[in-house]
Scaffold this motif. Sequence first.
Motif, PDB file in Angstrom:
ATOM      1  N   GLN A  50     -10.523  33.167  27.418  1.00  0.00           N
ATOM      2  CA  GLN A  50      -9.572  32.090  27.638  1.00  0.00           C
ATOM      3  C   GLN A  50      -8.549  32.043  26.500  1.00  0.00           C
ATOM      4  OE1 GLN A  50     -11.489  28.402  28.647  1.00  0.00           O
ATOM      5  NE2 GLN A  50     -12.826  29.373  30.146  1.00  0.00           N
ATOM      6  N   GLU A  76     -19.004  20.881  21.912  1.00  0.00           N
ATOM      7  CA  GLU A  76     -18.863  20.413  23.293  1.00  0.00           C
ATOM      8  C   GLU A  76     -18.288  21.511  24.193  1.00  0.00           C
ATOM      9  OE1 GLU A  76     -16.533  16.889  23.456  1.00  0.00           O
ATOM     10  OE2 GLU A  76     -16.815  16.614  25.604  1.00  0.00           O
ATOM     11  N   GLU A  77     -17.274  22.204  23.678  1.00  0.00           N
ATOM     12  CA  GLU A  77     -16.678  23.271  24.470  1.00  0.00           C
ATOM     13  C   GLU A  77     -17.652  24.429  24.629  1.00  0.00           C
ATOM     14  OE1 GLU A  77     -14.423  23.733  26.434  1.00  0.00           O
ATOM     15  OE2 GLU A  77     -13.741  25.818  26.419  1.00  0.00           O
ATOM     16  N   GLU A 130     -10.507  25.064  15.415  1.00  0.00           N
ATOM     17  CA  GLU A 130     -11.953  25.207  15.297  1.00  0.00           C
ATOM     18  C   GLU A 130     -12.609  24.886  16.635  1.00  0.00           C
ATOM     19  OE1 GLU A 130     -15.542  23.118  12.864  1.00  0.00           O
ATOM     20  OE2 GLU A 130     -13.595  23.204  11.856  1.00  0.00           O
ATOM     21  N   LEU A 131     -13.574  25.698  16.968  1.00  0.00           N
ATOM     22  CA  LEU A 131     -14.266  25.532  18.245  1.00  0.00           C
ATOM     23  C   LEU A 131     -15.206  24.330  18.172  1.00  0.00           C
ATOM     24  CD1 LEU A 131     -14.256  27.182  20.824  1.00  0.00           C
ATOM     25  CD2 LEU A 131     -15.915  28.704  19.771  1.00  0.00           C
ATOM     26  N   THR A 132     -15.312  23.597  19.260  1.00  0.00           N
ATOM     27  CA  THR A 132     -16.209  22.447  19.256  1.00  0.00           C
ATOM     28  C   THR A 132     -17.527  22.783  19.956  1.00  0.00           C
ATOM     29  OG1 THR A 132     -15.366  21.645  21.366  1.00  0.00           O
ATOM     30  CG2 THR A 132     -14.264  20.828  19.395  1.00  0.00           C
ATOM     31  N   ARG A 158     -20.065  23.403  27.203  1.00  0.00           N
ATOM     32  CA  ARG A 158     -19.478  23.386  28.546  1.00  0.00           C
ATOM     33  C   ARG A 158     -19.487  24.785  29.150  1.00  0.00           C
ATOM     34  NH1 ARG A 158     -14.685  24.549  31.325  1.00  0.00           N
ATOM     35  NH2 ARG A 158     -13.738  25.512  29.496  1.00  0.00           N
TER      36      ARG A 158
END
Lengths: 560, 179
Positions: free
Chosen positions: A151, A284-285, A280-282, A288
């Motif tokens: 993505q 939550e993501e 920065e990657l979370t 998901r």
Amino acid sequence: MYSYNRYDRALVQARVQQFRDQVSRRLSGKLSEEEFLPLRLQNGVYLQRHAYMLRVAIPYGTLSSEQLRTLAEVADRYDRGYGHFTTRQNIQFNWLELEQVPDILQLLADQEMHAIQTSGNCVRNITTEAFAGVAADELIDPRPLAEIMRQWSTANPEFLFLPRKFKIAISSSENDRAAVRAHDIGLYLYRGKSGEHRLRVLVGGGLGRTPVLSQVIREELPWQHLLTYVEAILRVYNRHGRRDNKYKARIKILLRSLGVEAFAREVEAEWALIRDGAGELTREEYERVARDFGPPAYESLDTADMAYGRHLTLSADFARWVETNTHAHKVSGYASVVVSTKAGEGAPPGDLDSDQMRGVAHLADVYGFGEIRVAHEQNLVLPDIRKRDLYMLWQALAELKLATPNIGLLTDVIACPGGDYCSLANTRSLPVAAAIQQRFRDLDLLHDLGSLSLNISGCMNACGHHHIGNIGILGVNKNDEEFFQLTIGGQKGRNSKLGKVIGPAFRAEEVPEAIERLLEAYRQLRETDETFADTVQRVGIGPFRETVYARESVVAGGVS
Amino acid sequence: MKNVITLKNGSPEHDPSDPWVLLEAGADVMGSDTPIILPFAHWLEHSQARAPDPRQGVLLGPDEDPLRLVPAVSHLPLIALQFPDFRDGRAYSQANLLRLRYGFRGDLRAVGDVLRDQLLLMRHCGFSSFAIREDKPVLDALEGLRGFDEVYARSVANPVPRYRRQSLKPNAHRVSGTD
């Protein structure tokens, strides 16, 4: 597997519209071929020797049965009834008209597939190994991070006009089955001391005319920083990579000219300025995306199945296929099955016709969870098969001519499409592959030779990865005649090595004989249970060279 | 400059009366009333001798480091970034740095081989005006800024990546993360 959300769908649909418009502007002459070229490449469209070719992405090698049926439909409606799986988890269709491509992309988009960035000087399809999520030796499932990178890199506006193509692979198993070290960025995902996800970042791998294995520039990178770290690498490359010579434009050349320490310092300095921002990657993501890769509804099975055991005892052929073509699964009572595309003559490595595609899709529905993988070695994988179903599946695959028990053996040849299709190639690799497969049909011999990889590239662009094959074959053209150079000692995986040329090149018709002598040398030299690669490693190439060039009956072509 | 598209309050418009003139290397600056864009080396000479001039912009080549503009970033009215060839993507990274790292707020202009099919990328990376290659119809190029224009990654135009934006998760009541 990952299923698109509203936004993912909107993006691929919009992309089809955009490309349809670009194609029509090209056809009406509003866009010159020069202006159109990078646009079509970024949508997977090459102009080959005979026609346009479309390279469709199979992100990290994962396909649903429905998607495979769609690929079969494309093969039937627009191509000549077959498709070619590549070493980077793409499929290529070879006989297209440019006008048809938008319609094909539409068919794909409706099934959550695309051809975005499968070519061009941009970040290509993100790859991983075919057994991701199911391999017994897996540390962490690499697919969520692969999808997150897919993505992130898709239409990333800053990095669509890089100096050269850019390939990223990620692996997280004891054995690297994704050729990570041959990539511009290679990532090994592992657990840190307290179980947290960490990444080892390698940069600057790539084969082609300057084969280089990647080098580590970062250890213990926390997963949250994956995207910013990749961004930092790409920004350094985009700004400082060479653009004056396409053969010196890959990141490996920049790395070599700066030196790995200086390059790593540049990256770290850039990263320090962006690491803690919105990039920065979370968690939550991550969660998901990871949710879509959760385990399917496995049954609770015993490791041993009576009927399966009986078939193994009664049928030597079945037992042999199980030995080579199945792979250990992390769930008890299951195995992953490798569907060999290398049946020999008339079956170029990686090619599947539309009936075979539909057949495999059907078997994935009947015996698996409707999922298929594409392997770096140009085979397909049915990842989740109950051991008790293996016998039935084996018979069904045999009917489709997809049960050749040669995975990991000499005839499991990796080959580029070569001069029969490709406009870059200067030799034809497929006839050489076919001749070798023809010569070595004796299964007892193949099994006796054991684990052995053979890679063929039709030119020095090295799409067949000949440098990292235990035996590598490179086509070279001299005075309009095809010659083939042999290398030995190449290895892929964590202990990757580049093979060494053993001597003067051969004419196409001499290659099988030369291979035979090479193997003769191996059988004389090997110690108990020693693989071909290990023997080369132990004794060097000298003894092999002597045997191969010993007799006068093989007249070497004189090209070295 | 001819063939200029500018973003006015975010929407692209053709600006037939764009006043800027790109100065040829070595040409004389003195005595000119029209706003001029100076090649970087030329500008460097002049900027040190004189007070900031709202009629002087600078043109940065793809191999010149935007870091060198930092002392002037707050008062430069215009920075032009050169696309010597539309396949040369260095200016995208330069634009990103000028906007996000060095805080340039003036007009960031794409010049050179500037074509319709790359305008969306340029806008994402922070360009605010586009001098379309002169042999190309500017109204046609305007089409290049219409249509679907969202990406996953963060960009200058969308400083927050797709996954941190609320709209992705209509049912979520909070946005997690550290930004």
